[in-house]
Design an enzyme around this catalytic site. Structure first.
Site, short mmCIF file in Angstrom:
data_model
loop_
_atom_site.label_atom_id
_atom_site.label_comp_id
_atom_site.label_asym_id
_atom_site.label_seq_id
_atom_site.Cartn_x
_atom_site.Cartn_y
_atom_site.Cartn_z
N ASP A 119 -9.33 3.53 -2.61
CA ASP A 119 -10.17 3.82 -1.45
C ASP A 119 -11.52 4.37 -2.06
O ASP A 119 -11.75 5.47 -2.17
CB ASP A 119 -9.57 4.87 -0.69
N ASP A 155 0.78 -1.15 -0.06
CA ASP A 155 -0.06 -0.07 -0.02
C ASP A 155 0.84 1.16 -0.06
O ASP A 155 1.96 1.09 0.17
CB ASP A 155 -1.08 -0.30 1.22
N GLU A 181 2.85 5.01 -3.92
CA GLU A 181 2.82 5.79 -5.29
C GLU A 181 4.02 6.65 -5.35
O GLU A 181 4.55 6.91 -6.39
CB GLU A 181 1.66 6.80 -5.14
O1 MIG Z 1 -3.74 6.45 4.52
O2 MIG Z 1 -3.44 1.11 5.83
O3 MIG Z 1 -5.94 2.19 0.36
O4 MIG Z 1 -6.83 0.14 1.79
O5 MIG Z 1 -6.54 0.22 4.73
C1 MIG Z 1 -4.40 5.13 4.50
C2 MIG Z 1 -4.70 1.77 5.88
C3 MIG Z 1 -3.57 3.83 4.08
C4 MIG Z 1 -4.80 3.14 2.49
C5 MIG Z 1 -5.47 2.00 1.68
C6 MIG Z 1 -6.33 1.10 2.62
C7 MIG Z 1 -5.75 0.78 4.00
C8 MIG Z 1 -5.16 2.26 4.41
N1 MIG Z 1 -4.23 2.76 3.65
#
Ligand code: MIG
Length: 657
Positions: free
Chosen positions: A371, A283, A286
């Protein structure tokens, strides 16, 4: 096609966009329509959680566009990890253009003219195909930001088994860690991490853990010190460590473009494997950074100097500003993870899930689209968005079922599962602070329907495995727009609220609140409603009733679907009887089987069968016979329907263990 270097850091490409060409593919964009024409779309890896019509850049960048025109479609692949802005005839003058911000070179591949499947086949030959995923990863995955401690995780797992709702995977979001330090677990909330995972394993659950790229800046934290000493982190133009805030607070970011950094990162995953973790969720790659939520203003049309590109990264041609290669950050992280797991656990298929991606990501990871919200609108968008992702070479994709942000509610969860069983990646996930949305969260009636949907997913697993096998050989995705199978049908080409799941299943979900009916366009041929009832003649629209518990699908007349008996986890699938269900009086189908775990299929260790059903007889022919069958008996079938529109009660040929 024309191009010019319009400025030292800007290239401009232009092309004709015939009026009848639909623009499909192009990776990930927030759109309720499959056709992306009439707007411009930026590709520059961005964590923008507001998935509204007005948003632009998202997490992934896959610069492969298909100009869809039936058999004369064209594919354009502009290979560069710099920022790309595709203008798809915003001015309504039948021209398209791309603005690319880069000092470096690029390559443009023009494919076609050919039908869409041929273009995707060729594109996936260029950028690679997904290997077969581990079977467990195709089952139901349950996630939450976050199950806060061991007790809550064990409770969720127990609920699935007690209520007999199939599930393979529990996903651990960021709170399993010690202060958000990757490659650690919280001694406070998950003190018996390894034991817990072992106990889950005995109940046939796998565990997937999230891993973000930001490494906490903390001299007492081994991973940080190791990375700093070895020079694995990105540095500024002045040579200083680049630091930004993410979940762990101030953090450093590995330069995944360097092979030695990827090797290091990959090896770190021994921590997870030693604890019994089965898969990794990447996650924030980017990379998202709290101090730089937007790293480049949208209307900038030149690259800033290297010193103002946050940090530099190492490429084969030397160090370059981050923005030149930003779109490869998440891709390279998942690559490091995939290669690491493959080395640490030889001959076991890795499962990686990623949010950011570039063309070719299918070789390393599955994707989800970030999200979304618990809105019908986002359920609606998931269909065209996942179809475009699929056309962009990425077969293993899905969105958060039930929606990530906002409170889910009973009708939405039902409808989302009804569609979601046809997402290749099948996961329920929900953000912090919102109402629980596990399948039982809304009472017994909703639970019963959700169970039925999830069971249907498990019954479909043999078909789904065959589809991944087809992808592996031809590049065909699992989710396909109507034009894929009916290139000549102009009505079908315009539809984006229904799709094919493989060749034989047409999915037409309810995508709006307070509806129990919808129009479904059935192309030429005869179609069998999944929930029974009379076969329908295609070549026209039908208004169909789709109740809260109905699977919104139609099976092509002439298909044989391999359907497994319901199991609670894929661990039991190899022993579950498979019923070959024949739709129509004469039908065909294929069936693929292997161990679901290893790469032995690459050395011929699999079976592929072709089934034919005619005049009441089912015959099987081995297209490939590479392994002995273990335990399970089959070869038998059920004929659901016969002759065009005449409904006959099913003939059971037999199905047994
Ligand atoms: O700033 O890890 O898209 O699926 O639960 C949020 C917490 C960070 C974004 C992800 C989401 C995840 C969440 N993350």
């Amino acid at each position: 096609m024309k191009w010019k270097r319009a400025a030292p850091t800007r290239w401009e490409l232009g092309f004709d966009l015939p009026r009848d060409a639909q623009c499909i593919g192009l990776g990930e964009h927030c759109s309720s329509r499959l056709n992306l024409r009439g707007r411009s779309w930026t590709m520059f890896a961005t964590d923008d959680p507001n998935h509204l019509e007005s948003m632009d850049a998202m997490y992934k960048s896959i610069p492969f566009l298909i100009l869809s025109r039936g058999r004369k479609s064209i594919g354009l692949f502009l290979d560069s990890p710099g920022r790309q802005k595709w203008n798809l005839d915003e001015e309504l003058c039948e021209r398209g253009s791309v603005e690319l911000l880069s000092r470096r070179g690029w390559r443009l591949f023009i494919l076609g003219p050919a039908p869409v499947p041929k273009l995707v086949e060729a594109f996936s030959e260029l950028t690679g195909r997904a290997a077969l995923p581990p079977l467990w990863s195709l089952g139901h995955q349950q996630s939450r930001w976050s199950y806060p401690n061991e007790k809550s995780v064990m409770k969720i797992a127990a609920e699935f088994r007690r209520r007999k709702i199939p599930c393979d995977t529990i996903v651990l979001d960021i709170d399993y860690m010690d202060g958000y330090r990757v490659f650690t677990h919280s001694k406070k909330h998950f003190p018996r991490f390894r034991k817990m995972i072992g106990e889950l394993g005995r109940r046939n659950f796998r565990v997937v853990t999230i891993v973000d790229p930001g490494v906490k800046q903390d001299p007492k934290y081994r991973v940080f010190e190791e990375g700093r000493k070895a020079g694995h982190f990105c540095t500024t133009a002045k040579g200083r460590l680049f630091i930004d805030r993410v979940w762990p607070g101030k953090a450093a970011f590995p330069d995944f473009l360097r092979p030695e950094v990827r090797t290091w990162w990959g090896e770190k995953h021994a921590f997870y494997l030693q604890n019994g973790v089965a898969g990794i969720w990447n996650d924030m790659n980017e990379p998202a950074m709290f101090d730089h939520m937007k790293v480049l203003p949208r209307n900038t049309n030149q690259l800033p100097p290297d010193s103002r590109q946050l940090f530099l990264q190492q490429t084969a041609e030397g160090r370059v500003g981050h923005f030149e290669v930003r779109n490869l950050y998440g891709f390279s992280m998942s690559r490091a993870t995939h290669e690491g797991l493959a080395r640490l656990r030889p001959n076991q298929r890795p499962f990686i899930l990623t949010r950011s991606a570039y063309a070719g990501i299918q070789r390393y990871a599955a994707v989800w689209l970030g999200d979304n919200m618990s809105w019908f609108e986002h359920l609606r968008n998931s269909v065209p968005m996942l179809l475009n992702m699929s056309l962009s070479g990425v077969p293993f994709c899905g969105v958060d079922i039930g929606g990530f942000g906002a409170d889910c509610y009973p009708e939405l969860l039902l409808r989302w599962y009804a569609a979601g069983i046809f997402y290749p990646f099948f996961r329920n996930h929900c953000a912090m602070g919102w109402r629980s949305q596990e399948p039982w969260a809304f009472g017994p009636r909703v639970e019963r329907h959700c169970r039925n949907f999830i069971e249907t997913r498990y019954r479909l697993l043999p078909y789904i495995q065959s589809l991944f096998w087809e992808h592996h050989r031809t590049g065909a995705p699992l989710m396909r727009p109507m034009v894929w199978h009916f290139p000549e049908d102009e009505i079908a080409a315009r539809l984006d609220d229904q799709f094919f799941f493989g060749r034989d299943i047409l999915v037409a979900p309810i995508l709006e609140r307070a509806r129990t009916q919808r129009n479904v366009y059935l192309p030429r041929g005869v179609w069998h409603p999944w929930s029974g009832g009379k076969p329908l003649v295609g070549g026209k629209f039908h208004t169909v009733e789709i109740g809260h518990g109905d699977v919104p699908a139609f099976v092509r007349d002439g298909a044989i679907l391999p359907l497994a008996d319901v199991v609670q986890s894929t661990a039991d699938l190899p022993r579950a009887p498979v019923t070959f269900t024949c739709f129509g009086s004469s039908a065909r189908g294929v069936y693929f089987e292997d161990d679901g775990r290893s790469f032995d299929y690459e050395h011929g260790q699999y079976n592929e069968w072709q089934f034919a059903y005619q005049r009441g007889r089912l015959t099987a022919r081995a297209l490939h016979h590479g392994v002995e069958r273990s335990g399970r008996k089959w070869g038998l079938a059920r004929s659901g329907f016969k002759e065009r529109v005449r409904y006959l009660p099913p003939t059971i040929f037999s199905s047994s263990k």
